[in-house]
Motif scaffolding. Structure first.
Motif, PDB file in Angstrom:
ATOM      1  N   THR A   1       0.815  -1.224   0.000  1.00 40.98           N
ATOM      2  CA  THR A   1       0.000   0.000   0.000  1.00 40.98           C
ATOM      3  C   THR A   1       0.845   1.269   0.000  1.00 40.98           C
ATOM      4  O   THR A   1       0.312   2.369  -0.100  1.00 40.98           O
ATOM      5  N   TYR A   2       2.184   1.132   0.150  1.00 43.43           N
ATOM      6  CA  TYR A   2       3.032   2.324   0.211  1.00 43.43           C
ATOM      7  C   TYR A   2       2.782   3.172  -1.037  1.00 43.43           C
ATOM      8  O   TYR A   2       2.902   2.690  -2.168  1.00 43.43           O
ATOM      9  N   PRO A   3       2.388   4.447  -0.841  1.00 45.70           N
ATOM     10  CA  PRO A   3       1.846   5.211  -1.972  1.00 45.70           C
ATOM     11  C   PRO A   3       2.819   5.450  -3.132  1.00 45.70           C
ATOM     12  O   PRO A   3       2.403   5.438  -4.277  1.00 45.70           O
ATOM     13  N   THR A   4       4.104   5.678  -2.851  1.00 45.89           N
ATOM     14  CA  THR A   4       5.006   5.989  -3.968  1.00 45.89           C
ATOM     15  C   THR A   4       5.969   4.838  -4.243  1.00 45.89           C
ATOM     16  O   THR A   4       7.124   5.061  -4.597  1.00 45.89           O
ATOM     17  N   ARG A   5       5.449   3.615  -4.078  1.00 50.34           N
ATOM     18  CA  ARG A   5       6.298   2.455  -4.372  1.00 50.34           C
ATOM     19  C   ARG A   5       6.615   2.395  -5.870  1.00 50.34           C
ATOM     20  O   ARG A   5       5.877   2.944  -6.697  1.00 50.34           O
ATOM     21  N   ALA A   6       7.733   1.698  -6.178  1.00 49.27           N
ATOM     22  CA  ALA A   6       8.147   1.546  -7.578  1.00 49.27           C
ATOM     23  C   ALA A   6       7.046   0.868  -8.371  1.00 49.27           C
ATOM     24  O   ALA A   6       6.320   0.012  -7.860  1.00 49.27           O
ATOM     25  N   LYS A   7       6.919   1.275  -9.617  1.00 43.35           N
ATOM     26  CA  LYS A   7       5.908   0.677 -10.499  1.00 43.35           C
ATOM     27  C   LYS A   7       6.552  -0.493 -11.239  1.00 43.35           C
ATOM     28  O   LYS A   7       7.096  -0.332 -12.339  1.00 43.35           O
ATOM     29  N   LEU A   8       6.526  -1.649 -10.611  1.00 38.97           N
ATOM     30  CA  LEU A   8       7.170  -2.847 -11.146  1.00 38.97           C
ATOM     31  C   LEU A   8       6.146  -3.966 -11.165  1.00 38.97           C
ATOM     32  O   LEU A   8       5.242  -4.002 -10.332  1.00 38.97           O
ATOM     33  N   ARG A   9       6.311  -4.895 -12.121  1.00 32.53           N
ATOM     34  CA  ARG A   9       5.363  -6.001 -12.216  1.00 32.53           C
ATOM     35  C   ARG A   9       6.118  -7.304 -12.435  1.00 32.53           C
ATOM     36  O   ARG A   9       6.850  -7.444 -13.432  1.00 32.53           O
ATOM     37  N   LEU A  10       6.007  -8.244 -11.493  1.00 31.57           N
ATOM     38  CA  LEU A  10       6.665  -9.542 -11.667  1.00 31.57           C
ATOM     39  C   LEU A  10       5.970 -10.331 -12.767  1.00 31.57           C
ATOM     40  O   LEU A  10       4.743 -10.412 -12.792  1.00 31.57           O
ATOM     41  N   GLU A  11       6.780 -10.885 -13.674  1.00 34.51           N
ATOM     42  CA  GLU A  11       6.236 -11.676 -14.776  1.00 34.51           C
ATOM     43  C   GLU A  11       6.894 -13.048 -14.774  1.00 34.51           C
ATOM     44  O   GLU A  11       8.107 -13.137 -14.596  1.00 34.51           O
ATOM     45  N   PRO A  12       6.115 -14.114 -14.975  1.00 37.28           N
ATOM     46  CA  PRO A  12       6.733 -15.444 -15.024  1.00 37.28           C
ATOM     47  C   PRO A  12       7.707 -15.556 -16.200  1.00 37.28           C
ATOM     48  O   PRO A  12       7.441 -15.020 -17.279  1.00 37.28           O
TER      49      PRO A  12
END
Ligand SMILES: [Zn+2]
Ligand SMILES: [Zn+2]
Length: 266
Positions: free
Chosen positions: A134-145
């Motif tokens: 929920t941290y508002p300014t967390r990195a915009k990353l997406r784990l992909e298989p």
């Protein structure tokens, strides 16, 4: 551990040769993509193709930020992970500013990783990667298989199974180059994926045997079997001085060094 190694004053750790100064291993693949073919829209208007720089990073170790500054990168299109040891992942959070930029352009930066690596990344960086973060300014990353092969803006990254001691990890082939780090053994079936290489980056730690890293002798043996035009040894410990070790290596094999750049056919 990086060279100089903390607490050490051996000849390599105190060497004045900049090639004896080694940050943690990583590789950057950079190319220019022509976003759309040139076309005549009307008799008077010609759309000039947009040429976009594309950047893929393999591993974000603890030195990622300094390496990115040194390479002058302004974007990252994707990250591929080899495995989840500290020297390969601990710079992940420094993707933050670049991820905000990527997000504005279209979406989070994809991080390609095996299920095991993804689970560790999600645990260590839970405030960013957990589905409940929920941290508002967390990195915009997406784990992909990680699949057998992955296309990033027209370039194919092929997964190469490797052994790192008891652990199965991943190397990558892209075009006529491959990056295989933290290797103790190359499984038989992986050799077939490594034919016709111009450049091979392969890890070799030191001369003394290690349970999960190839020695220089083992590495040069693997290099001879793969038969790349040029093999660059990486993940080098402070036991190996750049100049003196290079003099002993067979033709077509040399130690890599920080900032080394080679042109590659993608
Ligand atoms: Zn040392
Ligand atoms: Zn490592």
């Amino acid at each position: 551990m990086g060279v100089p190694t903390l607490g050490c004053s051996c000849p390599v750790c105190t060497s004045a040769d900049p090639r004896d100064r080694r940050s943690r291993p990583s590789v950057l693949v950079r190319w220019k993509e022509t976003a759309s073919p040139e076309r005549v829209v009307s008799e008077r208007v010609i759309l000039v193709p947009a040429i976009e720089e594309r950047v893929v990073v393999i591993d974000t170790g603890p030195d990622f930020r300094e390496q990115a500054l040194r390479s002058g990168i302004h974007r990252v299109d994707a990250v591929f992970y080899t495995h989840s040891h500290a020297d390969h992942i601990l710079g992940l959070d420094d993707l933050r500013p670049l991820s905000f930029k990527a997000f504005r352009e279209g979406g989070p930066i994809p991080l390609y990783a095996t299920a095991e690596t993804a689970a560790t990344l999600e645990r260590i960086f839970d405030y960013t990667l957990s589905p409940h973060a929920t941290y508002p300014t967390r990195a915009k990353l997406r784990l992909e298989p990680l699949k057998k092969s992955t296309q990033v803006h027209g370039v194919n990254f092929l997964r190469i199974p490797l052994m790192h001691g008891e652990m199965e990890i991943v190397g990558y082939r892209f075009g006529r180059a491959a990056y295989l780090t933290d290797v103790s053994e190359i499984p038989e079936e992986s050799f077939a994926l490594l034919e016709g290489l111009e450049h091979l980056v392969l890890s070799a730690l030191r001369h003394k045997p290690h349970p999960s890293h190839a020695t220089v002798e083992q590495g040069t043996g693997m290099a001879a079997r793969i038969g790349a035009g040029q093999t660059w040894l990486t993940h080098i410990a402070h036991e190996l001085g750049h100049e003196e070790t290079n003099r002993t290596l067979p033709a077509g094999v040399a130690l890599a060094y920080d900032g080394l750049t080679v042109p590659v056919d993608l």
